[in-house]
Design a protein around this motif. Structure first.
Motif, short mmCIF file in Angstrom:
data_model
loop_
_atom_site.label_atom_id
_atom_site.label_comp_id
_atom_site.label_asym_id
_atom_site.label_seq_id
_atom_site.Cartn_x
_atom_site.Cartn_y
_atom_site.Cartn_z
N THR A 222 0.83 -1.20 0.00
CA THR A 222 0.00 0.00 0.00
C THR A 222 0.87 1.26 0.00
OG1 THR A 222 -1.77 -1.16 1.18
CG2 THR A 222 -1.82 1.25 1.24
N GLU A 223 1.93 1.24 0.82
CA GLU A 223 2.84 2.39 0.89
C GLU A 223 3.61 2.58 -0.40
OE1 GLU A 223 5.26 1.46 4.23
OE2 GLU A 223 3.76 2.03 5.73
N LYS A 224 4.15 1.47 -0.94
CA LYS A 224 4.97 1.54 -2.15
C LYS A 224 4.18 2.07 -3.35
CE LYS A 224 8.38 -2.15 -1.28
NZ LYS A 224 8.90 -3.44 -1.77
N MET A 225 2.90 1.68 -3.43
CA MET A 225 2.10 2.05 -4.59
C MET A 225 1.30 3.33 -4.39
SD MET A 225 0.91 -1.66 -6.07
CE MET A 225 0.56 -0.94 -7.68
N GLY A 226 1.54 4.01 -3.27
CA GLY A 226 0.90 5.29 -3.02
C GLY A 226 -0.61 5.21 -2.92
N CYS A 227 -1.10 4.13 -2.30
CA CYS A 227 -2.55 3.91 -2.18
C CYS A 227 -3.00 4.08 -0.74
CB CYS A 227 -2.91 2.52 -2.69
SG CYS A 227 -2.53 2.26 -4.43
N THR A 228 -4.30 4.18 -0.54
CA THR A 228 -4.85 4.34 0.80
C THR A 228 -5.15 3.00 1.47
OG1 THR A 228 -7.08 4.58 -0.10
CG2 THR A 228 -5.83 6.60 0.29
N ASN A 229 -5.33 1.95 0.68
CA ASN A 229 -5.56 0.62 1.23
C ASN A 229 -5.10 -0.42 0.22
OD1 ASN A 229 -7.91 -0.06 -0.57
ND2 ASN A 229 -8.84 1.64 0.55
N VAL A 230 -5.02 -1.68 0.66
CA VAL A 230 -4.47 -2.73 -0.19
C VAL A 230 -5.38 -3.08 -1.35
CG1 VAL A 230 -5.40 -4.72 1.08
CG2 VAL A 230 -3.18 -4.91 -0.10
N LYS A 231 -6.69 -2.91 -1.19
CA LYS A 231 -7.59 -3.21 -2.30
C LYS A 231 -7.38 -2.21 -3.44
CE LYS A 231 -11.24 -5.77 0.04
NZ LYS A 231 -12.70 -5.85 0.34
N GLN A 232 -7.13 -0.96 -3.07
CA GLN A 232 -6.82 0.04 -4.10
C GLN A 232 -5.51 -0.30 -4.80
OE1 GLN A 232 -5.34 4.24 -3.32
NE2 GLN A 232 -7.52 4.65 -3.70
N ALA A 233 -4.55 -0.81 -4.03
CA ALA A 233 -3.27 -1.23 -4.62
C ALA A 233 -3.48 -2.40 -5.56
CB ALA A 233 -2.29 -1.60 -3.50
N MET A 234 -4.37 -3.32 -5.20
CA MET A 234 -4.65 -4.47 -6.06
C MET A 234 -5.23 -4.01 -7.39
SD MET A 234 -7.52 -7.45 -5.53
CE MET A 234 -8.81 -6.24 -5.93
N VAL A 235 -6.19 -3.08 -7.33
CA VAL A 235 -6.81 -2.56 -8.56
C VAL A 235 -5.77 -1.85 -9.41
CG1 VAL A 235 -8.48 -0.89 -9.47
CG2 VAL A 235 -9.12 -2.37 -7.56
N LYS A 236 -4.89 -1.11 -8.77
CA LYS A 236 -3.82 -0.40 -9.49
C LYS A 236 -2.88 -1.39 -10.15
CE LYS A 236 -0.81 3.60 -8.75
NZ LYS A 236 -0.29 4.54 -7.73
N ALA A 237 -2.56 -2.48 -9.45
CA ALA A 237 -1.67 -3.51 -10.01
C ALA A 237 -2.30 -4.16 -11.23
CB ALA A 237 -1.36 -4.56 -8.94
N ILE A 238 -3.60 -4.40 -11.17
CA ILE A 238 -4.31 -4.98 -12.31
C ILE A 238 -4.30 -4.01 -13.47
CG2 ILE A 238 -6.57 -5.75 -13.16
CD1 ILE A 238 -7.11 -6.76 -10.28
N ARG A 239 -4.54 -2.75 -13.16
CA ARG A 239 -4.57 -1.73 -14.22
C ARG A 239 -3.23 -1.64 -14.94
NH1 ARG A 239 -6.41 2.71 -16.48
NH2 ARG A 239 -5.08 4.50 -16.76
N TYR A 240 -2.14 -1.72 -14.17
CA TYR A 240 -0.81 -1.60 -14.75
C TYR A 240 -0.25 -2.92 -15.23
CZ TYR A 240 -0.62 3.18 -12.96
OH TYR A 240 -0.85 4.51 -12.71
N ASN A 241 -1.11 -3.97 -15.15
CA ASN A 241 -0.72 -5.27 -15.73
C ASN A 241 0.54 -5.82 -15.08
OD1 ASN A 241 -1.53 -7.30 -17.43
ND2 ASN A 241 -0.44 -6.52 -19.21
N ILE A 242 0.65 -5.67 -13.75
CA ILE A 242 1.85 -6.10 -13.03
C ILE A 242 1.95 -7.61 -12.97
CG2 ILE A 242 2.96 -6.11 -10.77
CD1 ILE A 242 2.07 -3.23 -10.41
N PHE A 243 0.79 -8.29 -12.89
CA PHE A 243 0.84 -9.76 -12.84
C PHE A 243 -0.17 -10.36 -13.79
CE2 PHE A 243 -1.75 -8.18 -9.29
CZ PHE A 243 -2.98 -8.71 -9.59
#
Length: 243
Positions: A222-243
């Motif tokens: 959450t901290e590394k991806m500049g998000c407010t919670n881990v679910k937001q980080a998950m959505v961001k990871a999906i958006r950026y095609n990280i996995f």
């Protein structure tokens, strides 16, 4: 008349796309898709990626061979907010022809009036939804009222759907490299299981770590991806095609 294609030719085209767009630059991505659609006698395409929760902030990706002036107008005037095609893509997973949403009596369809100036009036779209509120979509316009357009799409439906899926899976990444590379393989694995709907206890068992470590991963990601919670980080990871 649309060309008849053998099954082998169809799979050859799919293989050509699969072999050339993973990890490709935006230019190569567009060039490859332009080439494959040209084989189907379709001269224009656009791949769009957006998040329903972020689209009002202008957070939208567009990769296309549409006229640059039209893409610039579409972005600058934020026409995606009133585009009936995008509105339908956001709520359905079924491919559709634009005639199904182009109600010319509706005020929002000024988008169609503007696109028609660039020879884009009708078309066909394939939505591809990710977990959460993010979605991609492949758009094929009927340029200059091509009378064979519907038949071309219908006769190549399997191929177009396959290309849409590949285009979505291997869309160009727009996140900063620093942000992407800051995640460790284990953190990426954690996000993968989270996206599949696993809870912390299940993720701990799968990854053979304690639930306390799972929560530590969630906090660091959450901290590394500049998000407010881990679910937001998950959505961001999906958006950026990280996995």
């Amino acid at each position: 008349m649309p060309k008849l294609r053998t099954i082998k030719h169809t799979f050859d085209l799919v293989r050509e796309v699969e072999n050339n767009i993973p990890g490709a630059s935006t230019k190569t991505y567009v060039d490859v898709l332009t080439w494959v659609f040209y084989q189907l006698e379709l001269t224009r395409f656009a791949y769009v990626y957006a998040d329903s929760l972020l689209i009002d902030n202008g957070d939208i990706s567009i990769h296309s061979n549409y006229p640059a002036e039209w893409v610039d107008t579409y972005r600058r005037q934020a026409l995606y907010k009133s585009d009936p095609v995008m509105a339908n893509v956001a709520i359905t997973s079924q491919p559709f022809f634009w005639a199904a949403v182009n109600d010319r009596s509706h005020a929002s369809n000024r988008v169609f009036e503007q696109s028609a100036r660039y020879g884009i009036d009708q078309g066909f779209s394939i939505p591809v939804h990710d977990p959460g509120s993010a979605f991609g979509s492949l758009h094929l316009p009927c340029v200059e009222g091509d009378p064979d357009f519907d038949r071309i799409v219908q006769s190549n439906m399997f191929l177009i759907k396959a290309i849409g899926t590949i285009a979505h899976q291997y869309r160009p990444i727009e996140a900063s490299q620093e942000e992407l590379l800051s995640l460790s393989p284990r953190e990426i694995e954690f996000l993968h299981w989270l996206a599949l709907g696993k809870n912390y206890q299940e993720i701990g068992l799968i990854m053979n770590i304690t639930e306390r470590t799972v929560k530590f991963y969630a906090k660091k990601i959450t901290e590394k991806m500049g998000c407010t919670n881990v679910k937001q980080a998950m959505v961001k990871a999906i958006r950026y095609n990280i996995f």
